[in-house]
Design a protein around this motif. Structure first.
Motif, PDB file in Angstrom:
ATOM      1  N   SER A   1      -2.606  11.278 -15.673  1.00 35.07           N
ATOM      2  CA  SER A   1      -2.197  12.337 -16.154  1.00 35.07           C
ATOM      3  C   SER A   1      -1.925  13.002 -15.245  1.00 35.07           C
ATOM      4  O   SER A   1      -0.872  14.221 -15.614  1.00 35.07           O
ATOM      5  CB  SER A   1      -3.993  12.891 -16.086  1.00 35.07           C
ATOM      6  N   GLU A   2      -1.954  12.455 -13.814  1.00 30.15           N
ATOM      7  CA  GLU A   2      -0.311  12.719 -12.620  1.00 30.15           C
ATOM      8  C   GLU A   2       0.326  12.394 -12.697  1.00 30.15           C
ATOM      9  O   GLU A   2       0.444  12.461 -11.779  1.00 30.15           O
ATOM     10  CB  GLU A   2      -1.506  12.599 -11.450  1.00 30.15           C
ATOM     11  N   GLY A   3       1.302  11.289 -13.552  1.00 25.48           N
ATOM     12  CA  GLY A   3       2.624  11.065 -13.323  1.00 25.48           C
ATOM     13  C   GLY A   3       2.712   9.750 -12.579  1.00 25.48           C
ATOM     14  O   GLY A   3       3.762   9.817 -11.869  1.00 25.48           O
ATOM     15  N   PHE A   4       1.501   8.869 -12.114  1.00 24.72           N
ATOM     16  CA  PHE A   4       1.815   8.210 -11.138  1.00 24.72           C
ATOM     17  C   PHE A   4       2.394   6.611 -11.466  1.00 24.72           C
ATOM     18  O   PHE A   4       1.615   6.596 -12.449  1.00 24.72           O
ATOM     19  CB  PHE A   4       0.323   7.410 -10.369  1.00 24.72           C
ATOM     20  N   CYS A   5       3.484   6.337 -11.150  1.00 25.68           N
ATOM     21  CA  CYS A   5       3.934   5.289 -11.403  1.00 25.68           C
ATOM     22  C   CYS A   5       3.114   3.862 -11.916  1.00 25.68           C
ATOM     23  O   CYS A   5       2.504   3.346 -10.351  1.00 25.68           O
ATOM     24  CB  CYS A   5       5.266   4.776 -10.916  1.00 25.68           C
ATOM     25  N   GLU A   6       3.148   3.461 -13.301  1.00 27.27           N
ATOM     26  CA  GLU A   6       1.837   2.309 -12.416  1.00 27.27           C
ATOM     27  C   GLU A   6       2.306   1.209 -12.167  1.00 27.27           C
ATOM     28  O   GLU A   6       1.537  -0.304 -11.887  1.00 27.27           O
ATOM     29  CB  GLU A   6       1.733   1.854 -14.708  1.00 27.27           C
ATOM     30  N   ASP A   7       3.819   1.066 -11.646  1.00 24.28           N
ATOM     31  CA  ASP A   7       4.383   0.044 -10.554  1.00 24.28           C
ATOM     32  C   ASP A   7       3.900   0.007  -9.449  1.00 24.28           C
ATOM     33  O   ASP A   7       4.054  -0.542  -7.980  1.00 24.28           O
ATOM     34  CB  ASP A   7       5.350  -0.565 -10.567  1.00 24.28           C
ATOM     35  N   SER A   8       3.027   1.352  -8.876  1.00 25.89           N
ATOM     36  CA  SER A   8       2.645   1.357  -7.666  1.00 25.89           C
ATOM     37  C   SER A   8       1.390   1.658  -7.568  1.00 25.89           C
ATOM     38  O   SER A   8       0.733   1.593  -6.218  1.00 25.89           O
ATOM     39  CB  SER A   8       2.992   3.234  -7.027  1.00 25.89           C
ATOM     40  N   TYR A   9       0.487   1.367  -7.938  1.00 30.49           N
ATOM     41  CA  TYR A   9      -0.964   0.670  -7.832  1.00 30.49           C
ATOM     42  C   TYR A   9      -0.932  -0.631  -9.241  1.00 30.49           C
ATOM     43  O   TYR A   9      -0.666  -0.584  -9.956  1.00 30.49           O
ATOM     44  CB  TYR A   9      -1.765   1.568  -8.251  1.00 30.49           C
ATOM     45  N   SER A  10      -2.291  -1.145  -8.698  1.00 29.38           N
ATOM     46  CA  SER A  10      -3.660  -2.103  -8.923  1.00 29.38           C
ATOM     47  C   SER A  10      -4.534  -1.813  -9.570  1.00 29.38           C
ATOM     48  O   SER A  10      -5.211  -1.851  -8.411  1.00 29.38           O
ATOM     49  CB  SER A  10      -3.252  -3.366  -9.277  1.00 29.38           C
ATOM     50  N   LEU A  11      -5.154  -1.633 -10.759  1.00 30.26           N
ATOM     51  CA  LEU A  11      -6.732  -1.081 -10.537  1.00 30.26           C
ATOM     52  C   LEU A  11      -7.829  -2.364 -10.660  1.00 30.26           C
ATOM     53  O   LEU A  11      -9.138  -2.394 -10.655  1.00 30.26           O
ATOM     54  CB  LEU A  11      -6.850  -0.189 -11.470  1.00 30.26           C
ATOM     55  N   SER A  12      -6.995  -3.503 -11.105  1.00 29.29           N
ATOM     56  CA  SER A  12      -7.350  -5.365 -10.965  1.00 29.29           C
ATOM     57  C   SER A  12      -7.034  -5.986  -9.827  1.00 29.29           C
ATOM     58  O   SER A  12      -7.830  -7.049 -10.055  1.00 29.29           O
ATOM     59  CB  SER A  12      -7.543  -5.555 -12.481  1.00 29.29           C
ATOM     60  N   GLY A  13      -6.953  -5.867  -8.170  1.00 20.92           N
ATOM     61  CA  GLY A  13      -6.541  -6.622  -7.569  1.00 20.92           C
ATOM     62  C   GLY A  13      -5.081  -7.607  -8.465  1.00 20.92           C
ATOM     63  O   GLY A  13      -4.454  -7.361  -8.821  1.00 20.92           O
ATOM     64  N   GLY A  14      -5.244  -8.830  -7.089  1.00 17.16           N
ATOM     65  CA  GLY A  14      -4.290  -9.225  -7.729  1.00 17.16           C
ATOM     66  C   GLY A  14      -3.166  -9.792  -6.922  1.00 17.16           C
ATOM     67  O   GLY A  14      -2.571 -10.737  -6.677  1.00 17.16           O
ATOM     68  N   ASN A  15      -2.764  -8.987  -5.733  1.00 17.05           N
ATOM     69  CA  ASN A  15      -1.783  -9.425  -4.606  1.00 17.05           C
ATOM     70  C   ASN A  15      -0.103  -9.420  -5.853  1.00 17.05           C
ATOM     71  O   ASN A  15       0.156 -10.318  -5.506  1.00 17.05           O
ATOM     72  CB  ASN A  15      -1.980 -11.078  -4.315  1.00 17.05           C
ATOM     73  N   HIS A  16      -0.185  -7.976  -5.909  1.00 20.17           N
ATOM     74  CA  HIS A  16       0.732  -7.383  -6.626  1.00 20.17           C
ATOM     75  C   HIS A  16       2.207  -7.150  -5.694  1.00 20.17           C
ATOM     76  O   HIS A  16       1.023  -6.789  -3.892  1.00 20.17           O
ATOM     77  CB  HIS A  16       1.040  -6.379  -7.492  1.00 20.17           C
ATOM     78  N   ASN A  17       2.787  -6.783  -5.742  1.00 17.16           N
ATOM     79  CA  ASN A  17       4.067  -6.496  -4.579  1.00 17.16           C
ATOM     80  C   ASN A  17       4.865  -5.885  -4.166  1.00 17.16           C
ATOM     81  O   ASN A  17       4.313  -4.481  -5.971  1.00 17.16           O
ATOM     82  CB  ASN A  17       5.449  -7.545  -4.409  1.00 17.16           C
ATOM     83  N   GLU A  18       3.462  -4.541  -3.254  1.00 17.38           N
ATOM     84  CA  GLU A  18       4.494  -3.379  -2.841  1.00 17.38           C
ATOM     85  C   GLU A  18       3.574  -2.813  -3.766  1.00 17.38           C
ATOM     86  O   GLU A  18       4.115  -1.985  -4.531  1.00 17.38           O
ATOM     87  CB  GLU A  18       6.109  -3.548  -3.132  1.00 17.38           C
ATOM     88  N   ARG A  19       2.946  -2.350  -3.846  1.00 17.91           N
ATOM     89  CA  ARG A  19       1.522  -1.844  -4.505  1.00 17.91           C
ATOM     90  C   ARG A  19       0.172  -1.729  -3.669  1.00 17.91           C
ATOM     91  O   ARG A  19      -0.021  -2.280  -3.179  1.00 17.91           O
ATOM     92  CB  ARG A  19       1.320  -2.412  -6.242  1.00 17.91           C
ATOM     93  N   TYR A  20      -0.259   0.036  -3.856  1.00 12.43           N
ATOM     94  CA  TYR A  20      -1.833  -0.077  -3.851  1.00 12.43           C
ATOM     95  C   TYR A  20      -2.811  -0.919  -4.317  1.00 12.43           C
ATOM     96  O   TYR A  20      -2.520  -0.792  -5.774  1.00 12.43           O
ATOM     97  CB  TYR A  20      -1.858   1.542  -3.659  1.00 12.43           C
ATOM     98  N   GLU A  21      -3.841  -1.230  -3.809  1.00 15.07           N
ATOM     99  CA  GLU A  21      -4.084  -2.316  -5.118  1.00 15.07           C
ATOM    100  C   GLU A  21      -6.140  -1.746  -4.460  1.00 15.07           C
ATOM    101  O   GLU A  21      -6.741  -1.906  -3.631  1.00 15.07           O
ATOM    102  CB  GLU A  21      -4.523  -3.546  -4.544  1.00 15.07           C
ATOM    103  N   ILE A  22      -6.797  -1.932  -6.157  1.00 15.76           N
ATOM    104  CA  ILE A  22      -8.062  -1.921  -5.391  1.00 15.76           C
ATOM    105  C   ILE A  22      -8.976  -2.991  -6.204  1.00 15.76           C
ATOM    106  O   ILE A  22      -8.269  -3.540  -6.884  1.00 15.76           O
ATOM    107  CB  ILE A  22      -8.813  -0.582  -6.518  1.00 15.76           C
ATOM    108  N   ASP A  23      -9.844  -3.465  -5.306  1.00 19.68           N
ATOM    109  CA  ASP A  23     -10.704  -4.766  -6.366  1.00 19.68           C
ATOM    110  C   ASP A  23     -12.115  -5.030  -5.570  1.00 19.68           C
ATOM    111  O   ASP A  23     -12.260  -4.482  -4.538  1.00 19.68           O
ATOM    112  CB  ASP A  23      -9.888  -6.110  -5.705  1.00 19.68           C
ATOM    113  N   GLN A  24     -12.834  -6.178  -6.198  1.00 18.79           N
ATOM    114  CA  GLN A  24     -14.287  -6.126  -6.336  1.00 18.79           C
ATOM    115  C   GLN A  24     -14.406  -7.842  -5.245  1.00 18.79           C
ATOM    116  O   GLN A  24     -14.134  -8.326  -6.356  1.00 18.79           O
ATOM    117  CB  GLN A  24     -14.908  -6.112  -6.843  1.00 18.79           C
TER     118      GLN A  24
END
Length: 88
Positions: free
Chosen positions: A24-47
């Protein structure tokens, strides 16, 4: 949509709510990951093992790694750093 105090208590945020806020705030989905995974150049959250982790992933490295005891704390922190980064 903001996260804050509702009826005198802090609202508990979950991954699903964080995802809705980010969209809703227009963040690019390539700038974050909500499932971890060591993507390149993004913020991530993992458990892992009951611990929530927020970090920046770049070239397979996890930098700025911070651990949280709850999903809500991790989600709130990730939202804060994404909002700050968006302003830069």
């Amino acid at each position: 949509m903001a996260v804050g105090i509702l009826n005198g208590s802090m609202k508990r945020m979950r991954i699903e709510e964080l995802e809705q806020i980010l969209k809703s705030e227009g963040f690019c989905e390539d700038s974050y990951s909500l499932s971890g995974g060591n993507h390149n150049e993004r913020y991530e959250i993992d458990q892992s093992n009951g611990v929530w982790i927020v970090y920046y992933s770049e070239r397979g490295l996890k930098s700025g790694k911070i651990e949280f005891s709850s999903e809500s704390e991790a989600c709130t922190y990730l939202l804060e750093i994404l909002r700050k980064d968006k302003l830069l």
